[in-house]
Design an enzyme around this catalytic site. Sequence first.
Site, PDB file in Angstrom:
ATOM      1  CE  LYS A 171      41.342  47.179  41.507  1.00  0.00           C
ATOM      2  NZ  LYS A 171      41.368  45.921  42.265  1.00  0.00           N
ATOM      3  CG  HIS A 228      39.196  38.050  43.038  1.00  0.00           C
ATOM      4  ND1 HIS A 228      40.275  37.239  42.712  1.00  0.00           N
ATOM      5  CD2 HIS A 228      39.557  39.308  42.679  1.00  0.00           C
ATOM      6  CE1 HIS A 228      41.243  37.975  42.211  1.00  0.00           C
ATOM      7  NE2 HIS A 228      40.840  39.226  42.168  1.00  0.00           N
TER       8      HIS A 228
END
Length: 365
Positions: free
Chosen positions: A167, A297
């Site tokens: 991230k 995803h």
Amino acid sequence: MKIKQVDVFMIDLKPKSVRSDAIQSFVSQETPIVKITTDNDYVGIGYSYTIGTGGSSIIAMLCDHLAPRLIGRDPCMIESIWHDLMFATHATMVGPVTTLALCAIDTALWDIKCKMMNLPLHKAAGGAKEKIAVYSTEGGWLHLSIDELVKNAVKDREDGFAGSKFKLGASPAEDAKRLKAVREAVGDDYAIMTDCNQAFSMTEMRQRAALLEPVFPAWIEEPFPADDVDSHAHLCASTNIPIAAGESIYSLTQFKEYLQARAVDIVQVDVGRIGGITPWLKVAHLAEAFNKQVCPHFLMELHVSLCCAVTNSRWLEYIPQLDLLLTDKIKVENGSAYAPISCDLGIAWDWEKVESSALCHRVFK
């Protein structure tokens, strides 16, 4: 053959580890589950998910509007059912509440289809390959230190993954420093993915992209809000790093707009958020027409088979979340995940745990 009964359940699953990114913390996975039974006793089980909010709205959509419309329908008419349910709720389309509800139904219908065809999902949906490269997201959360990121990436590689995702959300220089440390630890032949969670402006993202290019990321994911096609197109044209998007896109038309605008390199269509297997396959084939790779995803238990159904899939995202409700797990070996070979969706539900964990259960006949 007709649908005679529909059961709707809600499960609340807690993540195994703390998960944080640039905009949120992931503390719960609400999991709507739909069980469809036919008059000749075929049973299909489907599901979708939230990341902590909206689950009650999805259950209401299922119970108040969608599940009652299934009774008496032919479960083999999957396209017809999907479109009828979509148009019956057109006032709430396009958006995640409706598509996540549609997904739970559509995947249950495909479960029945696979059982009737006596084929595993990856063959019933196309049959392109038996395995798909897999990367892990579990060790790259934003709150982790550089040492923890490095340790987790090295362990991911030792555990058989071919890549790891990290991230972004610190300063541009700090983000680059974190990933440089990971790259030095894992070497040049290990994939590093990055995820922005729609958090940045164009100026911020251009700075990050320039700093990240020496790390050679596999992609930059969701740099801007998902409805900002133009910014994604500009970034695609200004960096050598591939741009990934799609987990927050909810219709085939929206994907068409991204592809026509050259605003995406990696198509991350999510089977839950697009509304099920039926529209997922359409997006994957549309991406193939534009010579783009599909790297979906989340929802790895469904996506492992869907990735193996199409030729242009490249990566499967590994986030274990259903483990508490399953009797078997995805096989990961030498950097790849293997499509299940059971003649259904390939998800080994522990039905006693599903029923005992349910926060609600509604039955329609």
